[in-house]
Each structure stands twice: as structure tokens, then as C-alpha cells.
Design a protein around this motif. Structure first.
Motif, PDB file in Angstrom:
ATOM      1  N   ASP A 101       0.831  -1.216   0.000  1.00  0.00           N
ATOM      2  CA  ASP A 101       0.000   0.000   0.000  1.00  0.00           C
ATOM      3  C   ASP A 101       0.864   1.264   0.000  1.00  0.00           C
ATOM      4  N   LEU A 102       2.077   1.165   0.570  1.00  0.00           N
ATOM      5  CA  LEU A 102       2.990   2.306   0.538  1.00  0.00           C
ATOM      6  C   LEU A 102       3.464   2.548  -0.901  1.00  0.00           C
ATOM      7  N   LEU A 103       3.766   1.444  -1.592  1.00  0.00           N
ATOM      8  CA  LEU A 103       4.194   1.552  -2.995  1.00  0.00           C
ATOM      9  C   LEU A 103       3.079   2.154  -3.845  1.00  0.00           C
ATOM     10  N   GLU A 104       1.844   1.725  -3.582  1.00  0.00           N
ATOM     11  CA  GLU A 104       0.694   2.251  -4.336  1.00  0.00           C
ATOM     12  C   GLU A 104       0.559   3.763  -4.123  1.00  0.00           C
ATOM     13  N   LYS A 105       0.684   4.165  -2.857  1.00  0.00           N
ATOM     14  CA  LYS A 105       0.554   5.598  -2.536  1.00  0.00           C
ATOM     15  C   LYS A 105       1.665   6.406  -3.216  1.00  0.00           C
ATOM     16  N   MET A 106       2.908   5.889  -3.101  1.00  0.00           N
ATOM     17  CA  MET A 106       4.043   6.597  -3.698  1.00  0.00           C
ATOM     18  C   MET A 106       3.861   6.734  -5.208  1.00  0.00           C
ATOM     19  N   THR A 107       3.396   5.646  -5.846  1.00  0.00           N
ATOM     20  CA  THR A 107       3.260   5.647  -7.311  1.00  0.00           C
ATOM     21  C   THR A 107       2.182   6.632  -7.758  1.00  0.00           C
ATOM     22  N   LYS A 108       1.035   6.570  -7.082  1.00  0.00           N
ATOM     23  CA  LYS A 108      -0.049   7.487  -7.472  1.00  0.00           C
ATOM     24  C   LYS A 108       0.371   8.942  -7.244  1.00  0.00           C
ATOM     25  N   ASP A 109       1.043   9.204  -6.124  1.00  0.00           N
ATOM     26  CA  ASP A 109       1.507  10.574  -5.836  1.00  0.00           C
ATOM     27  C   ASP A 109       2.426  11.090  -6.942  1.00  0.00           C
ATOM     28  N   VAL A 110       3.412  10.251  -7.283  1.00  0.00           N
ATOM     29  CA  VAL A 110       4.423  10.704  -8.247  1.00  0.00           C
ATOM     30  C   VAL A 110       3.814  10.852  -9.644  1.00  0.00           C
ATOM     31  N   LEU A 111       2.859   9.994  -9.979  1.00  0.00           N
ATOM     32  CA  LEU A 111       2.228  10.103 -11.302  1.00  0.00           C
ATOM     33  C   LEU A 111       1.324  11.335 -11.377  1.00  0.00           C
ATOM     34  N   LYS A 112       0.567  11.583 -10.315  1.00  0.00           N
ATOM     35  CA  LYS A 112      -0.313  12.767 -10.317  1.00  0.00           C
ATOM     36  C   LYS A 112       0.505  14.051 -10.465  1.00  0.00           C
ATOM     37  N   GLN A 113       1.645  14.103  -9.752  1.00  0.00           N
ATOM     38  CA  GLN A 113       2.510  15.294  -9.859  1.00  0.00           C
ATOM     39  C   GLN A 113       3.086  15.419 -11.271  1.00  0.00           C
ATOM     40  N   SER A 114       3.504  14.282 -11.836  1.00  0.00           N
ATOM     41  CA  SER A 114       4.107  14.294 -13.181  1.00  0.00           C
ATOM     42  C   SER A 114       3.098  14.775 -14.220  1.00  0.00           C
ATOM     43  N   PHE A 115       1.876  14.265 -14.143  1.00  0.00           N
ATOM     44  CA  PHE A 115       0.875  14.656 -15.153  1.00  0.00           C
ATOM     45  C   PHE A 115       0.385  16.090 -14.936  1.00  0.00           C
ATOM     46  N   SER A 116       0.408  16.520 -13.695  1.00  0.00           N
ATOM     47  CA  SER A 116       0.063  17.922 -13.429  1.00  0.00           C
ATOM     48  C   SER A 116       1.092  18.816 -14.135  1.00  0.00           C
ATOM     49  N   ASP A 117       2.389  18.456 -14.008  1.00  0.00           N
ATOM     50  CA  ASP A 117       3.466  19.205 -14.692  1.00  0.00           C
ATOM     51  C   ASP A 117       3.258  19.178 -16.200  1.00  0.00           C
ATOM     52  N   LEU A 118       2.986  17.976 -16.719  1.00  0.00           N
ATOM     53  CA  LEU A 118       2.844  17.821 -18.176  1.00  0.00           C
ATOM     54  C   LEU A 118       1.716  18.705 -18.712  1.00  0.00           C
ATOM     55  N   LYS A 119       0.577  18.685 -18.026  1.00  0.00           N
ATOM     56  CA  LYS A 119      -0.582  19.440 -18.513  1.00  0.00           C
ATOM     57  C   LYS A 119      -0.323  20.952 -18.433  1.00  0.00           C
ATOM     58  N   ILE A 120       0.309  21.390 -17.357  1.00  0.00           N
ATOM     59  CA  ILE A 120       0.627  22.832 -17.231  1.00  0.00           C
ATOM     60  C   ILE A 120       1.590  23.248 -18.345  1.00  0.00           C
ATOM     61  N   LEU A 121       2.606  22.398 -18.579  1.00  0.00           N
ATOM     62  CA  LEU A 121       3.610  22.750 -19.595  1.00  0.00           C
ATOM     63  C   LEU A 121       3.014  22.747 -21.008  1.00  0.00           C
ATOM     64  N   ILE A 122       2.105  21.802 -21.286  1.00  0.00           N
ATOM     65  CA  ILE A 122       1.455  21.808 -22.611  1.00  0.00           C
ATOM     66  C   ILE A 122       0.636  23.088 -22.751  1.00  0.00           C
TER      67      ILE A 122
END
Lengths: 231, 238
Positions: free
Chosen positions: A201-222
Motif C-alpha cells: 500500500d505504501l508503494l501504491e501511494k508513492m506511485t499514485k503521488d508521483v504520477l499525479k505530480q508528473s501529469f500535473s506538470d505535463l498538462k501545465i507545460l502543454i
């Protein structure tokens, strides 16, 4: 035999043997049923699309230098690339940046030329194509402390568990062959833990956190940096 | 005899404490560990043309130099390919089967375009024009001796009849090594105009030859145009 032992001594002996028997475990994938999923539902954004053309999303190309951890890649319910393809599709569909989106099933070569991209785009009725190279999706552990446990019989370490995700996305205009957007997205999620307390569950939380941040960056930059072809 | 269990336990516990003191003597704290120390050593900043061995293609400069023993100890925590072996190989002598050599590779983008530097697709092209891929990440990991020293491990295991373990210590060290290599190894990155980037390239030592070249693909980020940067392998250790 127990009646000959003093209670405190018996207690100490129990703790002692219990603690030296609990050995630290290496990181290995959980059994398939217990593996975490990193699928999540992104927030839907209602806005006028930045790009009125139809976007075709190519499958993510794996350009990592290493598997997820050690020689293992199967830490999640779905293979990493399959999961990422779904998330890319969902995130960009919910972003409101493109008026229409199609997921392209057949991938391109690692380094496609413009002819290959144009052919893929036309085959799928897309005016724009998004090509993504995954450069990091790796777990690593950095020690922060080492100490003796089990009445001194066992050496243990505390770690900073890190999940790093990096990818390079390029948005290509099919007609002109121009690259309208190209950025490298880098994000990292860090959680502190003891070696044997690493949980799915820690891995799941870490993965979702890092992906949400990454896609937030991607969408802002686009939204901010993406070029548009003047008609 | 059962009545002596309390005394026996105290004696055993004392032995465990003593053995652990010995074991910890051979297993220093995190901040003193050579692999942890190497993890915190950032690669020195270079522009590619500061390195003697460099090539320029359309204002993009690629430089490479061998990592000598001192640099390997500093940046990796351990020597994985000695200067002696490297010198022999550079003179086309010596048997280096399964050995891995380390290069510092620097890219400087002096063009006006942003580029993708595809370090993950780096290869060595030998005199016969055969492409040899860079060493796999896990093969590089295998070159590191991260397990606890024999002395500490032996005392730890003998005095506890094999129950005590240095696994936590080993795990700590391999954690440092992995993090360090992931951070410093050559990979696919964007290099902005005017910027430089340094990284480590691990190659099979068998590919070292005076006529071999390093080949790294790059991509222009205005249009889908590709180019291979090529550079001779350095012929001497700096």
C-alpha cells in the motif's frame, strides 16, 4: 521447565529469540493478487481546448536503463508500460487540452522519422501525435541510519524509499512535421521506512503521488509552452 | 542444570554483545560507508571541450575520458576496473573477459536547438564496424563487493551459530550503490542550448580498442531529425 525460570528472564529470552529470528527482507514483488495498482481517476477539467485537432497517443516507449528494482519489473498488477498507457490516455482525455483524443494501439519504432509518424497519424485519423519515452520508473533505497537490534544480534537499516518517474513527451504536428511541444518531466516520491516494513500500500501511494505530480506538470507545460500552428 | 538457565542466558547475551561490537567495527555507520559517501559525490562540472578527447558535430560537442582508479573510488565507492588492466587493454594486451570499464561522458550543446541526447542507446563501434551495446545496469551492479567484510560476518555468524545476520547491512550498501548508479549513469535526457551534462558510461572492457568509437544518437527537438555523435575512445588515462 517454566517454573524454574524467573519471569523477567523468560520474557527477555522470548524477546531475544523472536528478534533475532525476524530477519530483514529484500525487496521482491508481492504475489500477483497482492500487487498494487496505480490506476486512478484524474480530475476532469472543463475548458475550451487548446488544440482543436485530434490527438493520437502512441504507446509509451520504454527507454529506461534499469528495471523497476533489481532484475524485477513486475511489482504492479499490470505491467508498468500497460498501466502508463492507460494513465496517459485518461489524464489527457480529462485535461480538456485537446478536443478529441484517440489511443493508438500499434507502437512506433524507438526513433520514428516523420514519414512513419505521418503514416501512423493518417491511419488513425489524427492531426497531432504524442510520442513518449519513459526514461525512469525506478525504485531505489538510500540508507539513512544503521543500528543493532535483537539485543545486538542483528544489524538493521532505516531507508529513504524513493520512486522516481521521468519521461520525455513530444507533440508532433502531422502536416508540417514540426514538434509543437517537447519536455522532460521528472518527479520523485520519497517515504521513510525500515527495511522490512516495505508494504504494497505504501508503494501504491508513492506511485499514485508521483504520477499525479508528473501529469500535473505535463498538462501545465502543454498549456503554457505548447506551440500552435496558425491556420 | 535447568536452574542454571538464568546464568547461561546472561553469558550468551554477553557473548552476543561482544560479537556485535566486533561486527559493528567491521560495519561502520552509514555516514562512514564508502558507498554512501560516493552517493553524495556529484560528478564534477565539465564542458565537453575541456576534455582533450572530444569531437564537434554541428556545434554539439561530445567529450569522453577514462575514469581512473581514484575517480572510481571517489564517485563509485570502489575500483571496478584498475588502471593497470586499462593500460594493458589500451595497448591491446591482457584478458578482460566479463570486465567493465568506466568513462566520463560530457555533452555540450552549443547549437541553437534543443536536443534529445539518447545516452540509453549508446554503443561502441569497433574496427570491424560491429555495434557493441553499453553494459547492462545489473551487470554493473554485480561488479560491486557490497557484502559485509569477512571478519565481521564470520564473528557475527560463528558466535550466534549462524542465527545473526549482516543482511540489513548488505541491503543498506546495495541501496547506496543502486541509487548512485541510477543518478550518475548515462541516460536519455533533453539538453538545452548552451547547457552541458556529464554522466558515466559503462562499457564491456573487451570492446576497448584503439580503433573503436563511441556512438550516441541525438534528436533535434524542432523536427524529427536524428544524428549519431561519434567519438574515438580515449587512448590514455588522464
Amino acid at each position: 521447565m517454566y517454573k524454574y525460570l524467573k519471569k523477567p528472564t523468560f520474557f527477555l529470552i522470548s524477546i531475544f529469540f523472536f528478534s533475532i529470528c525476524v530477519q530483514s527482507q529484500s525487496i521482491e514483488p508481492a504475489s500477483k493478487a497482492k500487487r498494487p495498482s496505480f490506476m486512478y481517476k484524474p480530475d476532469l477539467v472543463r475548458r475550451s481546448a487548446k488544440y482543436e485537432q485530434k490527438l493520437g497517443i502512441l504507446p509509451v516507449i520504454d527507454s529506461r536503463i534499469s528495471m523497476f528494482y533489481g532484475e524485477e519489473d513486475d511489482f504492479y498488477r499490470d505491467p508498468i508500460i500497460t498501466g502508463l498507457n492507460r494513465i496517459f490516455n485518461l489524464e489527457l482525455r480529462y485535461s480538456g487540452l485537446f478536443s478529441e483524443i484517440t489511443s493508438i494501439k500499434k507502437g512506433s519504432s524507438e526513433s520514428p522519422d516523420i514519414k512513419e509518424i505521418q503514416s501512423i497519424g493518417k491511419l488513425n485519423g489524427a492531426n497531432l501525435v504524442l510520442i513518449t519515452h519513459l526514461t525512469e520508473f525506478n525504485f531505489s533505497r538510500t540508507p539513512v541510519d544503521i543500528y543493532a537490534k535483537g539485543l545486538g544480534a542483528r544489524i538493521e537499516a532505516d531507508f529513504a524509499n524513493s520512486l522516481k518517474v521521468s519521461f520525455i513527451s513530444q507533440l508532433i504536428d502531422i502536416d508540417t512535421g514540426l514538434i509543437l511541444f517537447a519536455e522532460e518531466i521528472n518527479r520523485e516520491s520519497i517515504e521513510y521506512a525500515r527495511s522490512r516494513s516495505f508494504k504494497s500500500d505504501l508503494l501504491e501511494k508513492m506511485t499514485k503521488d508521483v504520477l499525479k505530480q508528473s501529469f500535473s506538470d505535463l498538462k501545465i507545460l502543454i498549456q503554457e509552452n505548447g506551440l500552435r500552428i496558425k491556420s | 542444570m535447568i536452574l542454571n538457565i538464568n546464568k547461561t542466558f546472561i553469558i550468551f547475551a554477553s557473548i552476543f554483545y561482544i560479537q556485535n561490537s566486533f561486527a559493528q567495527y567491521n560495519m561502520p555507520p552509514v555516514e562512514d560507508d564508502k558507498f554512501f559517501d560516493a552517493l553524495n559525490q556529484e560528478l564534477e562540472f565539465f564542458e565537453a571541450d575541456w576534455i582533450d578527447n572530444h569531437s564537434i558535430t554541428r556545434d554539439i560537442i561530445l567529450g569522453a575520458s577514462w575514469m581512473n582508479q581514484d575517480d572510481q573510488e571517489n564517485y563509485l565507492g570502489q575500483i571496478i576496473f584498475s588502471d593497470k588492466k586499462l593500460n594493458k587493454k589500451l595497448n591491446n594486451k591482457g584478458n578482460v573477459k566479463n570486465e567493465i570499464a568506466v568513462l566520463l561522458v560530457v555533452i555540450t550543446n552549443n547549437s541553437k536547438y534543443r536536443i534529445i541526447f539518447d545516452g540509453s542507446s549508446t554503443s561502441i563501434i569497433n574496427a570491424e564496424k560491429n555495434k557493441i551495446q553499453k553494459s547492462e545496469f545489473e551487470d554493473v551492479i554485480k561488479k560491486f563487493n557490497f557484502k559485509a567484510g569477512r571478519f565481521g560476518k564470520a564473528i557475527s555468524e560463528i558466535s550466534t551459530l549462524g542465527i545473526a545476520s549482516s543482511k540489513g547491512y548488505d541491503e543498506m550498501r546495495i541501496g547506496s550503490i543502486r541509487s548512485n548508479l541510477l543518478k550518475k549513469s548515462i541516460k536519455k535526457i533533453i539538453v538545452e542550448p548552451g547547457k552541458s551534462s556529464s554522466s558515466l558510461l559503462f562499457i564491456p572492457a573487451s570492446s576497448i580498442n584503439t580503433n573503436s568509437v563511441i556512438s550516441i544518437p541525438i534528436q533535434n527537438l524542432k523536427r524529427l531529425i536524428y544524428l549519431d555523435l561519434q567519438l574515438n575512445l580515449p587512448t590514455e588515462i588522464s
